[in-house]
Design an enzyme around this catalytic site. Sequence first.
Site, PDB file in Angstrom:
ATOM      1  N   LYS A 106      11.226  -5.179   9.005  1.00 10.61           N
ATOM      2  CA  LYS A 106      10.162  -5.044   8.009  1.00 10.61           C
ATOM      3  C   LYS A 106       8.944  -4.495   8.743  1.00 10.61           C
ATOM      4  O   LYS A 106       8.710  -4.850   9.903  1.00 10.61           O
ATOM      5  CB  LYS A 106       9.813  -6.400   7.409  1.00 10.61           C
ATOM      6  CG  LYS A 106      10.901  -6.934   6.496  1.00 10.61           C
ATOM      7  CD  LYS A 106      10.450  -8.200   5.828  1.00 10.61           C
ATOM      8  CE  LYS A 106      11.515  -8.654   4.837  1.00 10.61           C
ATOM      9  NZ  LYS A 106      11.115  -9.865   4.135  1.00 10.61           N
ATOM     10  N   GLN A 113       0.779  -1.241   0.000  1.00 12.42           N
ATOM     11  CA  GLN A 113       0.000   0.000   0.000  1.00 12.42           C
ATOM     12  C   GLN A 113       0.817   1.302   0.000  1.00 12.42           C
ATOM     13  O   GLN A 113       0.482   2.236  -0.727  1.00 12.42           O
ATOM     14  CB  GLN A 113      -0.954   0.013   1.214  1.00 12.42           C
ATOM     15  CG  GLN A 113      -1.851   1.221   1.233  1.00 12.42           C
ATOM     16  CD  GLN A 113      -2.931   1.250   2.299  1.00 12.42           C
ATOM     17  OE1 GLN A 113      -3.538   2.274   2.524  1.00 12.42           O
ATOM     18  NE2 GLN A 113      -3.214   0.143   2.963  1.00 12.42           N
ATOM     19  N   ASP A 160       0.680   3.535   6.047  1.00 14.51           N
ATOM     20  CA  ASP A 160       0.836   3.185   4.633  1.00 14.51           C
ATOM     21  C   ASP A 160       0.570   4.367   3.695  1.00 14.51           C
ATOM     22  O   ASP A 160       1.480   5.016   3.208  1.00 14.51           O
ATOM     23  CB  ASP A 160      -0.101   2.032   4.276  1.00 14.51           C
ATOM     24  CG  ASP A 160       0.414   0.702   4.810  1.00 14.51           C
ATOM     25  OD1 ASP A 160       1.604   0.620   5.151  1.00 14.51           O
ATOM     26  OD2 ASP A 160      -0.367  -0.252   4.884  1.00 14.51           O
ATOM     27  N   GLU A 212       1.512  -1.519   8.299  1.00 11.64           N
ATOM     28  CA  GLU A 212       0.706  -0.421   8.834  1.00 11.64           C
ATOM     29  C   GLU A 212       0.682  -0.293  10.366  1.00 11.64           C
ATOM     30  O   GLU A 212       1.093   0.705  10.940  1.00 11.64           O
ATOM     31  CB  GLU A 212      -0.730  -0.601   8.301  1.00 11.64           C
ATOM     32  CG  GLU A 212      -1.757   0.343   8.859  1.00 11.64           C
ATOM     33  CD  GLU A 212      -1.525   1.788   8.436  1.00 11.64           C
ATOM     34  OE1 GLU A 212      -1.437   2.040   7.240  1.00 11.64           O
ATOM     35  OE2 GLU A 212      -1.444   2.657   9.325  1.00 11.64           O
ATOM     36  N   GLY A 223      -7.452  19.923  20.145  1.00  6.75           N
ATOM     37  CA  GLY A 223      -6.914  21.266  20.319  1.00  6.75           C
ATOM     38  C   GLY A 223      -7.512  21.914  21.542  1.00  6.75           C
ATOM     39  O   GLY A 223      -7.756  21.257  22.553  1.00  6.75           O
ATOM     40  N   GLY A 224      -7.783  23.197  21.453  1.00  2.00           N
ATOM     41  CA  GLY A 224      -8.319  23.914  22.598  1.00  2.00           C
ATOM     42  C   GLY A 224      -9.842  23.838  22.686  1.00  2.00           C
ATOM     43  O   GLY A 224     -10.440  24.424  23.587  1.00  2.00           O
ATOM     44  N   LYS A 270      15.812 -10.500 -10.940  1.00  2.00           N
ATOM     45  CA  LYS A 270      16.951 -11.230 -10.371  1.00  2.00           C
ATOM     46  C   LYS A 270      17.712 -12.006 -11.454  1.00  2.00           C
ATOM     47  O   LYS A 270      18.733 -12.610 -11.181  1.00  2.00           O
ATOM     48  CB  LYS A 270      16.475 -12.159  -9.254  1.00  2.00           C
ATOM     49  CG  LYS A 270      16.177 -11.374  -7.975  1.00  2.00           C
ATOM     50  CD  LYS A 270      15.913 -12.297  -6.810  1.00  2.00           C
ATOM     51  CE  LYS A 270      15.813 -11.497  -5.521  1.00  2.00           C
ATOM     52  NZ  LYS A 270      15.249 -12.292  -4.437  1.00  2.00           N
TER      53      LYS A 270
END
Length: 417
Positions: free
Chosen positions: A138, A18, A170, A141, A249-250, A76
Amino acid sequence: MTTKPLDGIRIIDFTHVQAGPACTQLLAWFGADVIKVERPGSGDVTRNQLRDIPDADALYFTMLNSNKRSLTLDTKTPDGKEVLEKLIQRSDVMVENFGPGALDRMGFTWERILELNPRMILASVKGFSDGHHYSDLKVYENVAQCAGGAASTTGFWDGPPTVSAAALGDSNTGMHLAIGILTALRGRDQTGKGQKVAVSMQDAVLNLCRVKLRDQQRLERVGYLKEYPQYPHGTFSDAVPRGGNAGGGGQPGWVLKCKGWETDPNAYIYFTVQDHAWAPICRALGRPEWIDDPAYNTPDARQPHIFEIFKTIEEWLADKTKYEAVDILRKFDIPCSPVLSMKEIARDESLRKSGSIVEVDHPKRGKYLTVGSPIKFSDLKPEITASPLLGEHTDDVLAELGYDADKIATFHAVGVV
Ligand code: COA
């Protein structure tokens, strides 16, 4: 065909799952030619994961790989390496999110890539940043959410650390990487040189947990955090606690029950007690006597009985659906929203109209929904096309690299592509 801002930028998409695919998909929407390099026979693991239709690419894949081309290539093998080298010489960006060291083991170190193309931008996602004491790990998420400070600060104070459904590790990392790539492309315009861009999933999560690091420092200085439900009656330890659904927040806020909550798990709204909206809130609730009452008329006065206030609001909400409630509250300028289920989001006309939810036609699946560009432009309307079938563009890409039909046939015969 209209020109798109990233037309002419060729991207080798050496990504899977992802984090990387979300990044390259975004760049493909904006015009880049994104060539997804996949292992012959199997391809990106998400093609097969969580399939809902036998023999058709899973939604996990189709929703992260639209607007791309697919080249199968065994990188490869010597022939596969040669093809990748040619591709590197003709491309602008290579994006990868393999496990640590995989690209080097394949023979494509940064030095080798630069040798092949000094203008190349190599963009990588890893779990942890280079040199970090966990850089060999490795990462998926939820691992990143735990490492980046999100899990320890999410959930309720009497429950365990909790991960978010949002892909903070991700897709969020992919979005950070896209910003890095565009910055490096702009830098290359100025210097003519490519560079390496890296984003770790831990860092990308932490970047979104900035306010929690703010809170840690405030906590260490004063010993409490006024906007958390633990204040003033509960206790604080020496680390930022989980604050349930408290506003970050406030402005205090909470998820509140509406009519039908007993049977509908999403019959709730989020309600924010914004200070300068206090008078309208009292009027909306039919409690005008609270407007000037010194026990209620400042944030400091309200905080000790904020849950009593929320309870009063819930009593007011008891005979209103979440939609009815928001329709009343919006007239008083109160920041609020219904809690929307994915079912409601999938059917939301406004999201369809804005292109945030898009219906795509796929040759094997038929029609499916995907999330379109959350970024809106005045002169670009990204058109979302189907994700490629495995190897759908292999022959085209090989021909563009100068291979003739015989050579391409040989590559197929020996399984290089
Ligand atoms: N041809 C031949 N080999 C290929 C290939 C191709 N086209 N594409 C990949 N490979 C090989 C790689 O060379 C590597 O081989 P090696 O380990 O022998 O060197 C292997 O396939 C891929 O390894 P890896 O990326 O480690 O896969 P994995 O399935 O074991 O791990 C992750 C998956 C996501 C955990 C790991 O890739 C990772 O940590 N990535 C970085 C962080 C990240 O992006 N995580 C979240 C993704 S949503």
